[in-house]
Design an enzyme around this catalytic site. Structure first.
Site, PDB file in Angstrom:
ATOM      1  N   CYS A   2       0.872  -1.171   0.000  1.00  0.00           N
ATOM      2  CA  CYS A   2       0.000   0.000   0.000  1.00  0.00           C
ATOM      3  C   CYS A   2       0.911   1.224   0.000  1.00  0.00           C
ATOM      4  O   CYS A   2       2.124   1.102   0.152  1.00  0.00           O
ATOM      5  CB  CYS A   2      -0.856   0.059   1.261  1.00  0.00           C
ATOM      6  SG  CYS A   2      -1.882  -1.381   1.497  1.00  0.00           S
ATOM      7  N   ARG A  28       1.254   1.683  -5.995  1.00  0.00           N
ATOM      8  CA  ARG A  28       1.414   0.716  -4.903  1.00  0.00           C
ATOM      9  C   ARG A  28       0.086   0.071  -4.503  1.00  0.00           C
ATOM     10  O   ARG A  28       0.064  -0.838  -3.667  1.00  0.00           O
ATOM     11  CB  ARG A  28       2.021   1.410  -3.674  1.00  0.00           C
ATOM     12  CG  ARG A  28       3.369   2.031  -3.929  1.00  0.00           C
ATOM     13  CD  ARG A  28       3.895   2.667  -2.663  1.00  0.00           C
ATOM     14  NE  ARG A  28       4.110   1.676  -1.632  1.00  0.00           N
ATOM     15  CZ  ARG A  28       5.211   0.953  -1.489  1.00  0.00           C
ATOM     16  NH1 ARG A  28       6.209   1.120  -2.324  1.00  0.00           N
ATOM     17  NH2 ARG A  28       5.314   0.071  -0.519  1.00  0.00           N
ATOM     18  N   TRP A  75      -3.780  -1.542  -1.289  1.00  0.00           N
ATOM     19  CA  TRP A  75      -3.823  -2.796  -2.067  1.00  0.00           C
ATOM     20  C   TRP A  75      -4.289  -3.839  -1.063  1.00  0.00           C
ATOM     21  O   TRP A  75      -3.545  -4.206  -0.147  1.00  0.00           O
ATOM     22  CB  TRP A  75      -2.423  -3.126  -2.595  1.00  0.00           C
ATOM     23  CG  TRP A  75      -2.396  -4.344  -3.462  1.00  0.00           C
ATOM     24  CD1 TRP A  75      -1.949  -5.585  -3.116  1.00  0.00           C
ATOM     25  CD2 TRP A  75      -2.788  -4.449  -4.833  1.00  0.00           C
ATOM     26  NE1 TRP A  75      -2.060  -6.448  -4.175  1.00  0.00           N
ATOM     27  CE2 TRP A  75      -2.572  -5.780  -5.253  1.00  0.00           C
ATOM     28  CE3 TRP A  75      -3.323  -3.544  -5.761  1.00  0.00           C
ATOM     29  CZ2 TRP A  75      -2.851  -6.228  -6.542  1.00  0.00           C
ATOM     30  CZ3 TRP A  75      -3.602  -3.994  -7.042  1.00  0.00           C
ATOM     31  CH2 TRP A  75      -3.367  -5.316  -7.422  1.00  0.00           C
ATOM     32  N   ASN A 101       1.175   0.249   6.006  1.00  0.00           N
ATOM     33  CA  ASN A 101       1.524  -0.634   4.892  1.00  0.00           C
ATOM     34  C   ASN A 101       2.320  -1.780   5.478  1.00  0.00           C
ATOM     35  O   ASN A 101       3.343  -1.558   6.122  1.00  0.00           O
ATOM     36  CB  ASN A 101       2.380   0.114   3.863  1.00  0.00           C
ATOM     37  CG  ASN A 101       2.994  -0.830   2.838  1.00  0.00           C
ATOM     38  OD1 ASN A 101       2.354  -1.790   2.423  1.00  0.00           O
ATOM     39  ND2 ASN A 101       4.229  -0.560   2.448  1.00  0.00           N
ATOM     40  N   GLY A 102       1.849  -3.000   5.234  1.00  0.00           N
ATOM     41  CA  GLY A 102       2.560  -4.168   5.760  1.00  0.00           C
ATOM     42  C   GLY A 102       1.558  -5.212   6.199  1.00  0.00           C
ATOM     43  O   GLY A 102       0.374  -5.156   5.830  1.00  0.00           O
ATOM     44  N   GLU A 481       8.658 -21.832 -17.779  1.00  0.00           N
ATOM     45  CA  GLU A 481       8.511 -20.423 -17.442  1.00  0.00           C
ATOM     46  C   GLU A 481       9.652 -19.599 -18.054  1.00  0.00           C
ATOM     47  O   GLU A 481       9.435 -18.501 -18.555  1.00  0.00           O
ATOM     48  CB  GLU A 481       8.437 -20.248 -15.915  1.00  0.00           C
ATOM     49  CG  GLU A 481       8.343 -18.822 -15.408  1.00  0.00           C
ATOM     50  CD  GLU A 481       7.168 -18.007 -15.966  1.00  0.00           C
ATOM     51  OE1 GLU A 481       6.274 -18.567 -16.623  1.00  0.00           O
ATOM     52  OE2 GLU A 481       7.184 -16.785 -15.761  1.00  0.00           O
ATOM     53  N   LYS A 485       9.140 -16.445 -20.701  1.00  0.00           N
ATOM     54  CA  LYS A 485       9.672 -15.093 -20.463  1.00  0.00           C
ATOM     55  C   LYS A 485      10.491 -14.642 -21.665  1.00  0.00           C
ATOM     56  O   LYS A 485      10.342 -13.531 -22.139  1.00  0.00           O
ATOM     57  CB  LYS A 485      10.582 -15.039 -19.214  1.00  0.00           C
ATOM     58  CG  LYS A 485       9.918 -15.138 -17.874  1.00  0.00           C
ATOM     59  CD  LYS A 485       9.170 -13.909 -17.425  1.00  0.00           C
ATOM     60  CE  LYS A 485       7.736 -13.950 -17.812  1.00  0.00           C
ATOM     61  NZ  LYS A 485       6.777 -14.597 -16.965  1.00  0.00           N
ATOM     62  N   GLU A 488       8.249 -13.973 -24.772  1.00  0.00           N
ATOM     63  CA  GLU A 488       7.283 -12.864 -24.755  1.00  0.00           C
ATOM     64  C   GLU A 488       7.930 -11.487 -24.714  1.00  0.00           C
ATOM     65  O   GLU A 488       7.341 -10.528 -25.169  1.00  0.00           O
ATOM     66  CB  GLU A 488       6.273 -13.019 -23.615  1.00  0.00           C
ATOM     67  CG  GLU A 488       6.834 -12.807 -22.232  1.00  0.00           C
ATOM     68  CD  GLU A 488       5.765 -12.912 -21.146  1.00  0.00           C
ATOM     69  OE1 GLU A 488       4.608 -12.613 -21.393  1.00  0.00           O
ATOM     70  OE2 GLU A 488       6.138 -13.297 -20.021  1.00  0.00           O
ATOM     71  N   HIS A 504      12.848 -37.580 -27.975  1.00  0.00           N
ATOM     72  CA  HIS A 504      11.738 -38.145 -28.756  1.00  0.00           C
ATOM     73  C   HIS A 504      11.287 -37.172 -29.837  1.00  0.00           C
ATOM     74  O   HIS A 504      10.098 -37.058 -30.123  1.00  0.00           O
ATOM     75  CB  HIS A 504      10.581 -38.507 -27.822  1.00  0.00           C
ATOM     76  CG  HIS A 504      10.957 -39.520 -26.784  1.00  0.00           C
ATOM     77  ND1 HIS A 504      11.266 -40.819 -27.100  1.00  0.00           N
ATOM     78  CD2 HIS A 504      11.153 -39.410 -25.447  1.00  0.00           C
ATOM     79  CE1 HIS A 504      11.600 -41.475 -25.989  1.00  0.00           C
ATOM     80  NE2 HIS A 504      11.544 -40.639 -24.974  1.00  0.00           N
ATOM     81  N   LYS A 604      -1.695  -6.677 -19.577  1.00  0.00           N
ATOM     82  CA  LYS A 604      -2.050  -7.376 -18.333  1.00  0.00           C
ATOM     83  C   LYS A 604      -3.554  -7.276 -18.090  1.00  0.00           C
ATOM     84  O   LYS A 604      -4.142  -6.226 -18.337  1.00  0.00           O
ATOM     85  CB  LYS A 604      -1.323  -6.662 -17.175  1.00  0.00           C
ATOM     86  CG  LYS A 604      -0.449  -7.577 -16.385  1.00  0.00           C
ATOM     87  CD  LYS A 604       0.289  -6.831 -15.307  1.00  0.00           C
ATOM     88  CE  LYS A 604       0.880  -7.799 -14.332  1.00  0.00           C
ATOM     89  NZ  LYS A 604       1.832  -8.735 -14.892  1.00  0.00           N
TER      90      LYS A 604
HETATM   91  C1  F6R Z   1       3.413 -14.006 -18.675  1.00  0.00           C
HETATM   92  C2  F6R Z   1       2.156 -13.502 -18.165  1.00  0.00           C
HETATM   93  C3  F6R Z   1       0.915 -14.174 -18.595  1.00  0.00           C
HETATM   94  C4  F6R Z   1      -0.026 -14.370 -17.413  1.00  0.00           C
HETATM   95  C5  F6R Z   1      -1.360 -14.970 -17.872  1.00  0.00           C
HETATM   96  C6  F6R Z   1      -2.270 -15.257 -16.718  1.00  0.00           C
HETATM   97  O1  F6R Z   1       4.491 -13.270 -18.194  1.00  0.00           O
HETATM   98  O2  F6R Z   1       2.115 -12.554 -17.429  1.00  0.00           O
HETATM   99  O3  F6R Z   1       1.192 -15.402 -19.189  1.00  0.00           O
HETATM  100  O4  F6R Z   1       0.597 -15.214 -16.494  1.00  0.00           O
HETATM  101  O5  F6R Z   1      -1.978 -14.091 -18.748  1.00  0.00           O
HETATM  102  O6  F6R Z   1      -2.559 -14.098 -15.996  1.00  0.00           O
HETATM  103  P1  F6R Z   1      -3.175 -14.157 -14.536  1.00  0.00           P
HETATM  104  O7  F6R Z   1      -2.165 -14.784 -13.663  1.00  0.00           O
HETATM  105  O8  F6R Z   1      -3.473 -12.735 -14.209  1.00  0.00           O
HETATM  106  O9  F6R Z   1      -4.406 -15.004 -14.636  1.00  0.00           O
END
Ligand code: F6R
Length: 609
Positions: A2, A28, A75, A101-102, A481, A485, A488, A504, A604
């Site tokens: 927060c 935040r 948050w 915050n905490g 993963e 990264k 993307e 295989h 996002k």
């Molecule tokens: C990759 C990334 C995406 C999310 C995916 C799911 O770096 O950020 O692959 O992981 O879109 O998003 P959440 O976790 O918000 O459901």
């Protein structure tokens, strides 16, 4: 995470300054906002759920009297994002106001104790206990002043905090304090300020005083005074000059949010160790009763589920099925039933495919549990029980700190279930819990010691046309993963496989100089991974290995390697082993001239509350 802010002005109205400073802390958290000021020995309070601009439109936050006040942007972690849970929080008399915050770890014990002393709580937050505890401390010791009461109360509070307190009893001061949550002071000729972060006051002053853990500060029109919480001893610290631009300040001097968030992982992992026991217990009870458990998620969150399926199996002997959110309805939509349990994992709590899977499962009477970073999101609203990842807002599009937080919570859940089921020995559980607590420091060491090396590796391989990422066992999830990264944000095609599967089919792609990233913790898969490394090497692959410190066998085979401190148990290994892969993706994107915070075609998910 927060944002808190407080100011004592020599002259003029504090509220407009608090409002504009909170705006600069909104990164935040933005679930709710609140301001309390003191004027003519009375508290003035405005607060509500929603983003600052939305709340301001209704409440007019600038229109509050008084030259002293505190504010908060939230948050949500404990309690939904509702007005009643918004800060500042008051004691029973309304004379004391607190922003925080905490995470106060022992808040349930303190709350019960205070309720038994007739304190009335109105919120579900951990913060409210601080206000009542200060009130009670003053009641018990009428000779104490506000500073003394805050100080004595803090001695009873366990957990992390940056908090600021005002009271009509001493209307000319703010008392603030820090333990493991950031707190910084700003000073100029017009007054003194306390804040979670420098951007809050940067447009009004670049003179800052950093506050350390275990310190308490008294802000008054005379200036600031720092003391140690433990023994009141004075701390002399002069302001330093900050030469960041406003944009740099929001990123705390880092060039991108992604690297800032990678560096935040020791702190966010520490926060995951402050889970509310009650919710871990509740979730593990539901999992224990389930006949079949699906771990449902997308993207990075799916990789956390994949890793979790190994954790649940190895620790709690619970078979679980990781399923992509986008596949769940097709794959299991007809068979999911009242006997099924879904554990949905999502940073945002809003990802359409995950929500769709959950809705489908719910319509067929399955039990829905969830793990999310966004309390108040759709997922929390439709889950029977949910638990938060406590990672704070993640601004970089590529998930980093939220992934390691998800893994830490899932590991704790698996351990809790293991305990319940009595499947592994108490010694083993104790050992794993100790190792979990050490992970924030391990990740800190990795970032401090390996970052430069990874930068060089990224530069060396930046023009590769394609990468392989391989691992065995739980490291398969880490490899997946790492590959996501790199693809993307650096736009390099990459392929990830369980290392055993590589022969295989995928191995036919290997030719001279083909970069293959191996994830190689020193666990039961180590010997067979060496075999896979040799197979690849024999065909001309360049081996980039993430290894345990001192793993001479793989060092002698690898063209490049990154080292992880010794002793991380296999089931926890994705947490530290993914960090070099996040850094590799970040520095490769930079080396290729891309902005890692803004990968093309991606955004996002955000919560509409
Ligand atoms: C990759 C990334 C995406 C999310 C995916 C799911 O770096 O950020 O692959 O992981 O879109 O998003 P959440 O976790 O918000 O459901």
């Amino acid at each position: 995470m927060c944002g808190i802010f407080g100011c004592v002005l020599k002259d003029g109205n504090a509220a407009p300054l608090i409002h504009s400073s909170l705006k600069r802390l909104e990164y935040r958290g933005y679930d709710s906002v609140g301001i309390a000021t003191i004027f003519n020995d009375k508290i003035h309070l405005k607060k509500d759920m929603g983003k600052i601009d939305e709340v301001d439109k209704i409440l007019n936050l600038d229109d509050m009297p008084g030259s002293i006040g505190i504010g908060h942007t939230r948050w949500a972690t404990h309690g939904a994002p509702l007005k009643v849970n918004s800060h500042p929080h008051a004691d029973c008399t309304g004379e004391i106001m607190v922003v925080h915050n905490g995470i106060i770890e022992n808040f349930m014990d303190l709350k019960t104790e205070l309720q038994n002393l007739d304190h009335t709580f109105v919120s579900k937050t951990d913060t409210e206990v601080a206000a009542h505890l200060i009130e009670q401390t003053l009641k018990n010791n009428p000779k104490l002043d506000l500073v003394g009461a805050v100080q004595e109360s803090l001695k009873r509070i366990e957990g992390s905090y940056a908090l600021a307190v005002i009271s009509t009893r001493e209307p000319d001061k703010i008392v603030c304090a820090r333990n493991e949550s950031p707190l910084v002071l700003g000073v100029n000729g017009k007054g003194v300020f306390c804040a979670s972060d420098i951007p809050a006051f940067l447009p009004i002053t670049n003179k800052a005083v950093m506050i350390n853990n275990g310190e308490l500060v008294i802000l008054s029109p005379k200036g600031y005074e720092i003391r140690k919480i433990s023994d009141s001893s004075p701390v002399i610290r002069e302001p330093i000059t900050i030469d960041w631009t406003a944009e740099m300040a929001v990123k705390q001097g880092y060039p991108h949010f992604m690297i800032k968030e990678i560096h935040e992982q020791p702190e966010t992992l520490r926060n995951t160790l402050r889970m509310q026991d009650h919710y871990l217990d509740l979730l593990s009870t539901f999992l224990d009763r389930a006949n079949e458990v699906f771990l449902v998620a997308c993207g990075t969150s799916y990789h956390a589920c994949l890793a979790a399926s190994y954790m649940f199996s190895k620790l709690a002997f619970l078979p679980t099925y990781p399923v992509y959110g986008s596949e769940f309805v097709e794959q299991h939509g007809k068979s999911v039933s009242i006997d099924s349990t879904i554990l949905a994992v999502s940073q945002s709590g809003e990802t359409a495919d995950t929500i769709c899977s959950v809705t489908c499962a719910q319509q067929r009477a399955a039990t829905v549990l969830s793990l999310t970073n966004t309390i108040g999101s759709t997922l929390t609203r439709i889950s029977r029980v949910y638990i938060g990842t406590q990672a704070g807002p993640e601004i970089g599009v590529a998930a980093t700190k939220t992934f390691t937080s998800q893994l830490s919570v899932l590991a704790q859940l698996a351990l809790r279930l293991a305990k319940k089921r009595g499947k592994i020995s108490q010694d083993e559980i104790d050992h794993l819990e100790e190792q979990l607590v050490r992970l924030p420091d391990t990740v800190d060491t990795i970032v401090k010691t390996q970052e430069q090396k990874i930068k060089i590796i990224a530069e060396k391989y930046k023009d590769a046309k394609v990468f392989f990422f391989l691992g065995r066992g739980i490291s398969t999830a880490t490899a997946f993963e790492g590959r996501l990264k790199l693809m993307e944000i650096a736009y390099i095609p990459a392929i990830a496989f369980p290392a055993g599967e590589s022969k295989h089919g995928p191995i036919s792609l290997i030719e001279d100089g083909f970069p293959v990233v191996f994830v190689c913790p020193k666990d039961e898969t180590h010997k067979t991974v060496i075999g896979n490394v040799m197979e690849m090497k024999a065909r001309g692959a360049h081996i980039i290995a993430v290894i345990e410190e001192g793993d001479e066998e793989i060092k002698s085979l690898a063209d490049d390697y990154v080292e992880i401190p010794k002793g991380v148990p296999s089931v926890l290994s994705p947490i530290p082993f993914v960090v070099p892969l996040q850094l590799l993706a970040y520095y490769t994107a930079l080396a290729k001239g891309y902005n890692p915070d803004m990968p093309r075609n991606l955004a996002k998910s955000v919560t509409v509350k």
